[in-house]
Motif scaffolding. Sequence first.
Motif, PDB file in Angstrom:
ATOM      1  N   GLY A 221       2.588  -8.152   7.246  1.00 31.98           N
ATOM      2  CA  GLY A 221       3.578  -8.616   6.275  1.00 31.98           C
ATOM      3  C   GLY A 221       3.128  -8.626   4.830  1.00 31.98           C
ATOM      4  N   VAL A 222       1.998  -7.981   4.531  1.00 33.54           N
ATOM      5  CA  VAL A 222       1.597  -7.882   3.132  1.00 33.54           C
ATOM      6  C   VAL A 222       2.299  -6.662   2.532  1.00 33.54           C
ATOM      7  CG1 VAL A 222      -0.335  -7.604   1.551  1.00 33.54           C
ATOM      8  CG2 VAL A 222      -0.618  -8.915   3.642  1.00 33.54           C
ATOM      9  N   ASP A 223       2.784  -6.803   1.325  1.00 39.80           N
ATOM     10  CA  ASP A 223       3.493  -5.698   0.699  1.00 39.80           C
ATOM     11  C   ASP A 223       2.510  -4.572   0.380  1.00 39.80           C
ATOM     12  OD1 ASP A 223       5.310  -4.144  -0.472  1.00 39.80           O
ATOM     13  OD2 ASP A 223       5.528  -5.345  -2.303  1.00 39.80           O
ATOM     14  N   THR A 224       2.798  -3.391   0.902  1.00 40.46           N
ATOM     15  CA  THR A 224       1.881  -2.265   0.681  1.00 40.46           C
ATOM     16  C   THR A 224       1.767  -1.920  -0.794  1.00 40.46           C
ATOM     17  OG1 THR A 224       3.658  -1.187   1.842  1.00 40.46           O
ATOM     18  CG2 THR A 224       1.431  -0.623   2.511  1.00 40.46           C
ATOM     19  N   ALA A 225       2.874  -2.012  -1.506  1.00 38.21           N
ATOM     20  CA  ALA A 225       2.850  -1.644  -2.928  1.00 38.21           C
ATOM     21  C   ALA A 225       1.873  -2.548  -3.680  1.00 38.21           C
ATOM     22  CB  ALA A 225       4.243  -1.746  -3.517  1.00 38.21           C
ATOM     23  N   ASP A 226       1.911  -3.848  -3.353  1.00 35.95           N
ATOM     24  CA  ASP A 226       0.991  -4.778  -4.013  1.00 35.95           C
ATOM     25  C   ASP A 226      -0.450  -4.422  -3.699  1.00 35.95           C
ATOM     26  OD1 ASP A 226       2.974  -6.191  -5.097  1.00 35.95           O
ATOM     27  OD2 ASP A 226       2.923  -7.877  -3.671  1.00 35.95           O
ATOM     28  N   LEU A 227      -0.671  -4.124  -2.435  1.00 34.07           N
ATOM     29  CA  LEU A 227      -2.030  -3.824  -1.986  1.00 34.07           C
ATOM     30  C   LEU A 227      -2.543  -2.555  -2.662  1.00 34.07           C
ATOM     31  CD1 LEU A 227      -4.252  -4.622  -0.114  1.00 34.07           C
ATOM     32  CD2 LEU A 227      -3.135  -3.391   1.717  1.00 34.07           C
ATOM     33  N   ILE A 228      -1.693  -1.531  -2.665  1.00 37.95           N
ATOM     34  CA  ILE A 228      -2.106  -0.271  -3.277  1.00 37.95           C
ATOM     35  C   ILE A 228      -2.365  -0.464  -4.756  1.00 37.95           C
ATOM     36  CG2 ILE A 228      -1.308   2.042  -3.878  1.00 37.95           C
ATOM     37  CD1 ILE A 228       0.060   2.170  -1.202  1.00 37.95           C
ATOM     38  N   SER A 229      -1.491  -1.203  -5.414  1.00 32.48           N
ATOM     39  CA  SER A 229      -1.688  -1.357  -6.858  1.00 32.48           C
ATOM     40  C   SER A 229      -2.947  -2.162  -7.132  1.00 32.48           C
ATOM     41  CB  SER A 229      -0.467  -1.976  -7.519  1.00 32.48           C
ATOM     42  OG  SER A 229      -0.400  -3.343  -7.256  1.00 32.48           O
ATOM     43  N   PHE A 230      -3.266  -3.115  -6.275  1.00 33.58           N
ATOM     44  CA  PHE A 230      -4.503  -3.864  -6.482  1.00 33.58           C
ATOM     45  C   PHE A 230      -5.728  -2.972  -6.268  1.00 33.58           C
ATOM     46  CE2 PHE A 230      -7.926  -6.597  -4.708  1.00 33.58           C
ATOM     47  CZ  PHE A 230      -8.265  -7.206  -5.896  1.00 33.58           C
ATOM     48  N   LEU A 231      -5.672  -2.162  -5.233  1.00 33.54           N
ATOM     49  CA  LEU A 231      -6.813  -1.281  -4.949  1.00 33.54           C
ATOM     50  C   LEU A 231      -7.026  -0.289  -6.080  1.00 33.54           C
ATOM     51  CD1 LEU A 231      -6.391  -0.590  -1.152  1.00 33.54           C
ATOM     52  CD2 LEU A 231      -8.285  -1.744  -2.256  1.00 33.54           C
ATOM     53  N   LEU A 232      -5.906   0.246  -6.585  1.00 36.44           N
ATOM     54  CA  LEU A 232      -6.035   1.213  -7.680  1.00 36.44           C
ATOM     55  C   LEU A 232      -6.539   0.528  -8.936  1.00 36.44           C
ATOM     56  CD1 LEU A 232      -3.003   3.603  -7.386  1.00 36.44           C
ATOM     57  CD2 LEU A 232      -5.374   4.025  -6.888  1.00 36.44           C
ATOM     58  N   GLU A 233      -6.043  -0.682  -9.167  1.00 40.19           N
ATOM     59  CA  GLU A 233      -6.480  -1.423 -10.342  1.00 40.19           C
ATOM     60  C   GLU A 233      -7.979  -1.674 -10.264  1.00 40.19           C
ATOM     61  OE1 GLU A 233      -3.478  -4.368 -11.564  1.00 40.19           O
ATOM     62  OE2 GLU A 233      -5.223  -5.641 -11.872  1.00 40.19           O
ATOM     63  N   LEU A 234      -8.404  -1.998  -9.063  1.00 32.17           N
ATOM     64  CA  LEU A 234      -9.822  -2.274  -8.837  1.00 32.17           C
ATOM     65  C   LEU A 234     -10.669  -1.070  -9.242  1.00 32.17           C
ATOM     66  CD1 LEU A 234     -11.454  -4.604  -7.598  1.00 32.17           C
ATOM     67  CD2 LEU A 234     -11.494  -3.316  -5.494  1.00 32.17           C
ATOM     68  N   SER A 235     -10.120   0.118  -9.013  1.00 31.49           N
ATOM     69  CA  SER A 235     -10.905   1.304  -9.308  1.00 31.49           C
ATOM     70  C   SER A 235     -11.053   1.523 -10.811  1.00 31.49           C
ATOM     71  CB  SER A 235     -10.282   2.514  -8.648  1.00 31.49           C
ATOM     72  OG  SER A 235      -9.071   2.810  -9.272  1.00 31.49           O
ATOM     73  N   PHE A 236     -10.308   0.800 -11.619  1.00 36.06           N
ATOM     74  CA  PHE A 236     -10.449   0.954 -13.069  1.00 36.06           C
ATOM     75  C   PHE A 236     -11.349  -0.103 -13.684  1.00 36.06           C
ATOM     76  CE2 PHE A 236      -6.909   3.731 -12.490  1.00 36.06           C
ATOM     77  CZ  PHE A 236      -7.181   4.721 -13.401  1.00 36.06           C
ATOM     78  N   HIS A 237     -11.911  -0.965 -12.856  1.00 36.85           N
ATOM     79  CA  HIS A 237     -12.880  -1.916 -13.384  1.00 36.85           C
ATOM     80  C   HIS A 237     -14.191  -1.183 -13.631  1.00 36.85           C
ATOM     81  CE1 HIS A 237      -9.924  -4.654 -11.753  1.00 36.85           C
ATOM     82  NE2 HIS A 237     -10.513  -5.648 -12.356  1.00 36.85           N
ATOM     83  N   VAL A 238     -14.989  -1.751 -14.499  1.00 39.29           N
ATOM     84  CA  VAL A 238     -16.260  -1.105 -14.803  1.00 39.29           C
ATOM     85  C   VAL A 238     -17.283  -1.502 -13.744  1.00 39.29           C
ATOM     86  CG1 VAL A 238     -18.057  -0.822 -16.534  1.00 39.29           C
ATOM     87  CG2 VAL A 238     -15.691  -1.213 -17.234  1.00 39.29           C
ATOM     88  N   THR A 239     -17.980  -0.499 -13.211  1.00 40.40           N
ATOM     89  CA  THR A 239     -18.996  -0.771 -12.203  1.00 40.40           C
ATOM     90  C   THR A 239     -20.079  -1.664 -12.799  1.00 40.40           C
ATOM     91  OG1 THR A 239     -18.669   1.523 -11.653  1.00 40.40           O
ATOM     92  CG2 THR A 239     -20.383   0.385 -10.457  1.00 40.40           C
ATOM     93  N   GLY A 240     -20.441  -2.672 -12.040  1.00 41.05           N
ATOM     94  CA  GLY A 240     -21.581  -3.484 -12.469  1.00 41.05           C
ATOM     95  C   GLY A 240     -21.239  -4.631 -13.398  1.00 41.05           C
ATOM     96  N   LYS A 241     -19.971  -4.708 -13.837  1.00 40.34           N
ATOM     97  CA  LYS A 241     -19.561  -5.855 -14.663  1.00 40.34           C
ATOM     98  C   LYS A 241     -18.974  -6.921 -13.749  1.00 40.34           C
ATOM     99  CE  LYS A 241     -20.342  -4.927 -19.023  1.00 40.34           C
ATOM    100  NZ  LYS A 241     -19.884  -3.708 -19.629  1.00 40.34           N
ATOM    101  N   ALA A 242     -19.174  -8.174 -14.133  1.00 50.01           N
ATOM    102  CA  ALA A 242     -18.655  -9.247 -13.298  1.00 50.01           C
ATOM    103  C   ALA A 242     -17.288  -9.700 -13.814  1.00 50.01           C
ATOM    104  CB  ALA A 242     -19.623 -10.416 -13.322  1.00 50.01           C
ATOM    105  N   TYR A 243     -16.386  -9.950 -12.902  1.00 51.32           N
ATOM    106  CA  TYR A 243     -15.040 -10.393 -13.269  1.00 51.32           C
ATOM    107  C   TYR A 243     -14.752 -11.717 -12.574  1.00 51.32           C
ATOM    108  CZ  TYR A 243     -14.564  -5.604 -14.859  1.00 51.32           C
ATOM    109  OH  TYR A 243     -14.745  -4.419 -15.491  1.00 51.32           O
ATOM    110  N   ASN A 244     -14.024 -12.555 -13.254  1.00 57.96           N
ATOM    111  CA  ASN A 244     -13.761 -13.883 -12.727  1.00 57.96           C
ATOM    112  C   ASN A 244     -12.772 -13.827 -11.569  1.00 57.96           C
ATOM    113  OD1 ASN A 244     -13.255 -16.608 -12.382  1.00 57.96           O
ATOM    114  ND2 ASN A 244     -13.578 -16.996 -14.565  1.00 57.96           N
ATOM    115  N   LEU A 245     -13.089 -14.540 -10.520  1.00 60.91           N
ATOM    116  CA  LEU A 245     -12.205 -14.564  -9.343  1.00 60.91           C
ATOM    117  C   LEU A 245     -10.905 -15.297  -9.625  1.00 60.91           C
ATOM    118  CD1 LEU A 245     -14.263 -15.222  -6.098  1.00 60.91           C
ATOM    119  CD2 LEU A 245     -12.687 -13.364  -6.535  1.00 60.91           C
TER     120      LEU A 245
END
Lengths: 453, 295
Positions: A221-245
């Motif tokens: 029941g998780v929305d796929t669109a939300d999941l995909i957009s989160f995964l793609l967004e994640l790929s635009f973070h900078v490797t090795g930088k820390a982000y607040n949870l």
Amino acid sequence: MPQVKIVARNFMDMVASLPAFKLDKLYENSFICEAILRSLPPLAKKYVLQMLYIEGPVSAKWLEEWVLPDGVSKHKVAVDRLIQLRILTETIERKKETTYLLNPTFQSNLQKHIVHGGVLPREPMASNITVRLPTLEDLDAYAVQQWEYFLLHLINSTEAEKSTNISSSMMRIFQRGLLNQKDDKEPAKLTESGFQFLLMDTNAQLWYIIREYITNCEEHGVDTADLISFLLELSFHVTGKAYNLNTLSDIQRNILKDLTDLGLVKLQQGRKESWFIPTKLATNLSISLADTSSRKQGFVVVETNFRMYAYSTSKLHCEILRLFSRIEYQLPNLIVCAITKESLSKALLNGIAADQIISFLQQNAHPRVAERTPSVPENVTDQIRLWESDLNRLEMTPAHFYDEFPSRDVFEATCDFAREYGGLLWENSKKMRLVVKAEIFPHMKEFLRKQKQ
Amino acid sequence: MTPVSSKLYTDDVSLLVVLIDTNPFFWNSVKSNLPFSKFISHVLAFLNSILLVNQQNQVVVLATGHNSCDYVFDSSVAQSQNQRAEHLLQKLEEFVDKDESLCREESVDGQGFSLLSGSLSMALCYIQRVFRSGPLHPHPRILCLHGSPDGPGQYVAIMNSIFSAQRSMVPIDACVIGTQHSAFLQQASYITGGVYLKPQLLDGLFQYLSTVFATDLHSRAFLQLPKPAGVDFRASCFCHKNTIDMGYICSVCLSIFCKHQKKCSTCGSVFGQAQAQDSSTPPNPNPKRKTPMDA
């Protein structure tokens, strides 16, 4: 035998298969626009750039004018892809003139990106906070290690010592299709697709797992669109930088926990707040499959005497090599094995193709031998192929046998008829007997009935 | 499973070296058409779009000044993504100041020319370094955004860079933003297989850049890109640096001269023996036709 092949489908294929309204909603996120643009075939990318500042529809002719005769098929692929992803909308007017219109949301998002040069999805941890962050090398090592643990668990290897936090139900979903268990007493055996999976490179494996993960989440029941957009967004973070949870929603935090076990992110507990650090695996998510810059250095040296030296400390590598060769001995950083006829036929019987083994050896050739062509000795590759064709000496074809023809004329007419359909396998004119392929049986029946009349 | 090849990058990953003409004499003369500020905003948008289409694309910007040239931007050097433009503009300003300070002293070769030979060589050096960094490298190409007239004094240096670009299979694209065609750049794109274009409407520079020059080398095989109407193959003589239609060529080293010489200034071969033996022939019987310099 029906063959279930693991097609390491691209992330974008999955995006493309989303329903239209979801897709349109995805384009409101500029990172998704960016990721999707990057996933397009080169020609399609060019068309998008070309049309980026054109308001209103563009006639198809205008685009076709640029294409050389050689490139027509590539042009078609590019345009079809753009239409499939709803980046272009095709309208055919009354005068039979086709026009394309760029998706306005997509267009304005990319325009913004081009003028402002892109922004980061979220601010990384400020540099004034003194927390020891892992170095990039440490992070890479962490990601690789985590992924290996995961794979070892996946194939139920006895070598896996550390347990993962991935729930066994989740694991079973991942194993679906890769392992096959006949009864409870026997340990599960790798299926053909499981072998193929192990020989794929990390990026392809990651795609497969993420795809399974997404379908699994969909069932819960998780929305796929939300999941995909989160995964793609994640790929635009900078490797090795820390982000607040704290910048994440609850659902995203749950997803992140699973991703940690796969080695896509590393969690770090601060004094007050927790942080997540994306690894290379995460930032490679939006790269299309063909881009293999993330490929690790090779480690295998194959000699002409069928011996293999694998400079690796990884247990996973050892397991993979064991699939098609005999491990002779193991040193701390070296695995010595031999490709023998027995070991190879075992692999071939398990459904691994000779070409897969060869391409695995070539892809993972040690840099010293990778410089040479061929990186794997020719006599070895030839022999592997020969052993494979050895197994295929007998070919089975379902067939029908006919005899006791009333006359020679009928027999010959039937032979000609079967030959015409390409289904004649064997004939004996003396005894008036013939064998035809099963697939032309209905035609034969029809023909013989007519002959009788 | 994808077949393995030695080339680990996808076909459309490119390394684009952009040479920007920052010659103040040129920009002063075309103020009305396309001011430098507008030009640079078109270029920045273009650079952003190149970096946008592929994560692994790399852009290097070189400024070609009147007296010097320098790297002003390199996307492979880690920096914050949203400060790219600021970074570039700041470096560019520093460069222009430095270039100006050099200008007060001795000028390299006359007025109004910019140091294209220098920046071409620097671009090729950069590309060579990338080539030698290992088997993994993107496909490089050079884009000259040039406006200043050709400096005949740089003829030899530019031709040498063109031939070395040809040898290392690096196409040189040229987008001429000045009023006249550039013979050097026409030859450069012709020889190296690049695209030469002189946009008609400079207001829409970005559209020209994104339609023509953003095309990666892989896609170029399927597309019809602008072809030059004609290429000016004229050469400059080595003695006075004049552009000439007809001239003399040293039969040993192929140096070009506008007047008859007794001795080749490049290789030292002595000419004119035949004339000395037979004094009855006129001193200048038939000037050799200069052959086109295509390779």
